[in-house]
Design a protein around this motif. Structure first.
Motif, short mmCIF file in Angstrom:
data_model
loop_
_atom_site.label_atom_id
_atom_site.label_comp_id
_atom_site.label_asym_id
_atom_site.label_seq_id
_atom_site.Cartn_x
_atom_site.Cartn_y
_atom_site.Cartn_z
N UNK A 229 57.54 39.39 40.40
CA UNK A 229 56.41 38.56 39.99
C UNK A 229 55.15 38.76 40.83
N UNK A 230 55.17 39.68 41.78
CA UNK A 230 53.99 39.89 42.63
C UNK A 230 52.83 40.42 41.80
N UNK A 231 51.61 40.02 42.15
CA UNK A 231 50.42 40.53 41.49
C UNK A 231 49.70 41.44 42.48
N UNK A 232 49.26 42.62 42.00
CA UNK A 232 48.65 43.62 42.87
C UNK A 232 47.14 43.62 42.73
N UNK A 233 46.45 43.51 43.89
CA UNK A 233 45.00 43.71 43.92
C UNK A 233 44.72 45.10 44.48
N UNK A 234 43.85 45.83 43.82
CA UNK A 234 43.22 47.01 44.40
C UNK A 234 41.88 47.17 43.69
N UNK A 235 41.13 48.21 44.03
CA UNK A 235 39.83 48.39 43.40
C UNK A 235 39.93 48.35 41.88
N UNK A 236 41.04 48.89 41.33
CA UNK A 236 41.18 48.95 39.88
C UNK A 236 42.43 48.25 39.37
N UNK A 237 43.02 47.40 40.16
CA UNK A 237 44.22 46.69 39.72
C UNK A 237 45.48 47.35 40.22
N UNK A 238 46.61 47.26 39.50
CA UNK A 238 46.72 46.92 38.09
C UNK A 238 46.72 45.43 37.75
N UNK A 239 46.91 44.56 38.76
CA UNK A 239 46.96 43.14 38.46
C UNK A 239 45.60 42.48 38.48
N UNK A 240 44.84 42.77 39.53
CA UNK A 240 43.52 42.17 39.75
C UNK A 240 42.60 43.25 40.30
N UNK A 241 41.34 43.28 39.84
CA UNK A 241 40.41 44.31 40.30
C UNK A 241 39.39 43.72 41.28
N UNK A 242 38.76 44.63 42.02
CA UNK A 242 37.63 44.26 42.89
C UNK A 242 36.44 43.91 42.00
N UNK A 243 35.59 42.99 42.48
CA UNK A 243 34.44 42.55 41.69
C UNK A 243 33.23 43.45 41.89
N UNK A 244 33.32 44.43 42.79
CA UNK A 244 32.23 45.39 42.97
C UNK A 244 31.25 45.06 44.06
N UNK A 245 31.41 43.92 44.75
CA UNK A 245 30.56 43.56 45.88
C UNK A 245 31.31 42.57 46.76
N UNK A 246 30.78 42.31 47.94
CA UNK A 246 31.39 41.34 48.86
C UNK A 246 30.43 40.18 49.14
#
Length: 487
Positions: A229-246
């Motif tokens: 059930x883990x959700x993965x964040x990276x620049x492009x996902x696959x679960x959650x993507x980066x918003x493009x800025x900080x």
């Protein structure tokens, strides 16, 4: 003969029924989903709304943002570490998840990993018997927070970084984290990969092919095998993507959908694409808004006077959660191992401001009518917009991609915020909309927007009115709206 007579009588009665009542006797199917759709894990992530990052490592003691990798473990010596203070503060101020930097680019591990000596086990902290990951995980359990881990793919300490053996090392450390520290809600890894570093004494610059070196599909499959059930964040996902800025800013147009096969390092305007998503994207990969409460990600005493104010944090809330994303706010412990007093004060002020601005939903249970609703069935009627139940929704017939609904407030009131939510279990649909207020015997437009998604919060100039009308002016398919709030 008797049966035939009854059938003719039934047919005659149907002809005599009013058209609206006849329609209500016919069951109408719910709207078909607009693909792609969020997974159950992504739906849970959307509903978190506010999560926290905790950046803590040798950088806290060297005053760096990116450690070079040659820092001695002995420098890591927080004297009053209290992960309970972190979790308690976050819980009390409305955050749902705490993500800890278990290993940053410098390679120093906050748990006693058996795969490296560059870890907390060789620090003075608790005489080498400490385990910050354990303390953070336990504190999350105690205070009812989800726990997440950040494990940097880049490692400026490791001599074998850039070779296949390092990928094995990285996976072994993931196995430690995912088997020894309880449920992990989110795994975070960023795109900082390769460059100059210590690398076991080589002190050189190394380049890797970020697209192939780590073999991410195999790594993620391994992690899912341990915790599905883990959700993965990276620049492009696959679960959650980066918003493009900080900076804490999601796009005013913010699609949860994007085509991940179009993303690659160095792609022109990639940050803009990550910020807005794509209406025709093939995957559901929503944007997470990561931003720090201070100018830096790690604690620096010189920044004690530069902590974001409650008002600044509130504005970031409106440009993150208020634009259909989830806020990931970094709060770095100081050299004592505590959230600094200035940070705690800002968080408490922010929570108080949220409570004040969204104190009373004027739309809850308020009368509402729509220009149409699906098949004239109560299951899709406008009253679902204000019933306080996220499982119900207003929807139009399939051939209508526009529509409006009108909410009558209990009294003439000053309105400053409009909250809209789509029923994203059936996909994201709305492309454009406007909002009007009834003033001086006429409707006057007070704001407009593009996407809605999980949640859209519109801040308007204080407006005195007793009626609000929302017009969906374009959508990918029939609009499906689950909730409206007015403050």
């Amino acid at each position: 003969m008797l049966r035939s007579f009854r059938l003719r009588l039934l047919h005659l009665s149907c002809l005599l029924l009013p058209a609206g009542l006849l329609a209500q006797t016919t069951k109408v199917a719910p709207p078909a989903p607009v693909l792609p759709l969020p997974t159950p894990q992504q739906l849970a992530w959307h509903e978190m709304e506010m999560n926290a990052f905790v950046h803590f490592t040798t950088n806290t003691f060297t005053d760096l943002e990116w450690g070079y990798g040659d820092e001695q473990p002995a420098i890591f010596n927080p004297t009053q570490t209290d992960a309970g203070q972190w979790a308690r503060t976050l819980k009390e101020t409305g955050f749902k998840t705490m993500i800890l930097t278990c290993k940053h680019h410098d390679g120093f591990c906050l748990w006693p990993s058996k795969y490296t000596e560059h870890s907390i086990k060789h620090s003075p902290y608790k005489n080498g018997k400490g385990d910050i990951v354990r303390e953070a995980s336990d504190a999350c359990k105690k205070y009812g927070l989800k726990f997440g881990v950040y494990l940097s793919p880049w490692d400026r300490n490791r001599a074998d970084y850039g070779s296949p053996s390092y990928v094995t090392y990285y996976r072994n450390q993931l196995k430690e984290l995912f088997t020894q520290y309880g449920p992990v809600f989110e795994m975070w890894f960023d795109g900082a990969n390769g460059g100059d570093g210590y690398y076991g004494g080589a002190r050189e610059r190394r380049r890797i092919n970020g697209a192939t070196y780590y073999d991410w599909p195999t790594t993620l499959q391994m992690v899912r095998g341990i915790q599905p059930n883990v959700i993965f964040f990276s620049d492009a996902g696959p679960g959650v993507r980066w918003v493009g800025n900080e900076r804490g800013v999601a796009g005013e147009t913010n699609w949860n959908t994007i085509s991940t096969d179009t993303l690659y390092a160095g792609k022109p305007n990639i940050n803009t694409l990550l910020n807005t998503g794509s209406p025709d994207g093939k995957q559901w990969v929503p944007a997470e808004v990561d931003v720090s409460i201070r100018p830096g990600w790690f604690y620096h005493a010189k920044e004690d006077s530069e902590v974001k104010t409650p008002e600044e944090l509130f504005d970031i809330y409106l440009t993150s959660v208020g634009r259909g994303s989830t806020l990931l706010l970094n709060v770095p412990p100081d050299r004592r191992g505590l959230f600094h007093e200035n940070d705690v004060k800002a968080l408490r002020g922010f929570a108080a401001l949220l409570k004040k601005e969204f104190a009373k939903n004027l739309a809850l249970k308020a009368p509402v009518k729509a220009d149409s609703y699906r098949g004239k069935q109560p299951a899709f009627a406008a009253r679902n917009l204000t019933d306080g139940n996220k499982a119900t929704y207003w929807a139009t017939d399939d051939d209508k991609t526009t529509g409006n609904f009108e909410i009558t407030l209990p009294a003439n009131s000053t309105v400053q915020y409009i909250v809209l939510q789509e029923y994203i279990k059936l996909g994201q649909r709305v492309k454009t909309f406007t909002v009007e207020a009834w003033q001086d015997g006429d409707w006057k437009k007070i704001t407009e927007g593009t996407t809605i998604g999980y949640k859209r919060i519109l801040k308007i100039a204080p407006t005195k009115t007793n009626k609000i009308r929302v017009n969906i002016t374009d959508a990918k398919a029939c609009p499906v709206i689950s909730n409206v709030e007015i403050y």
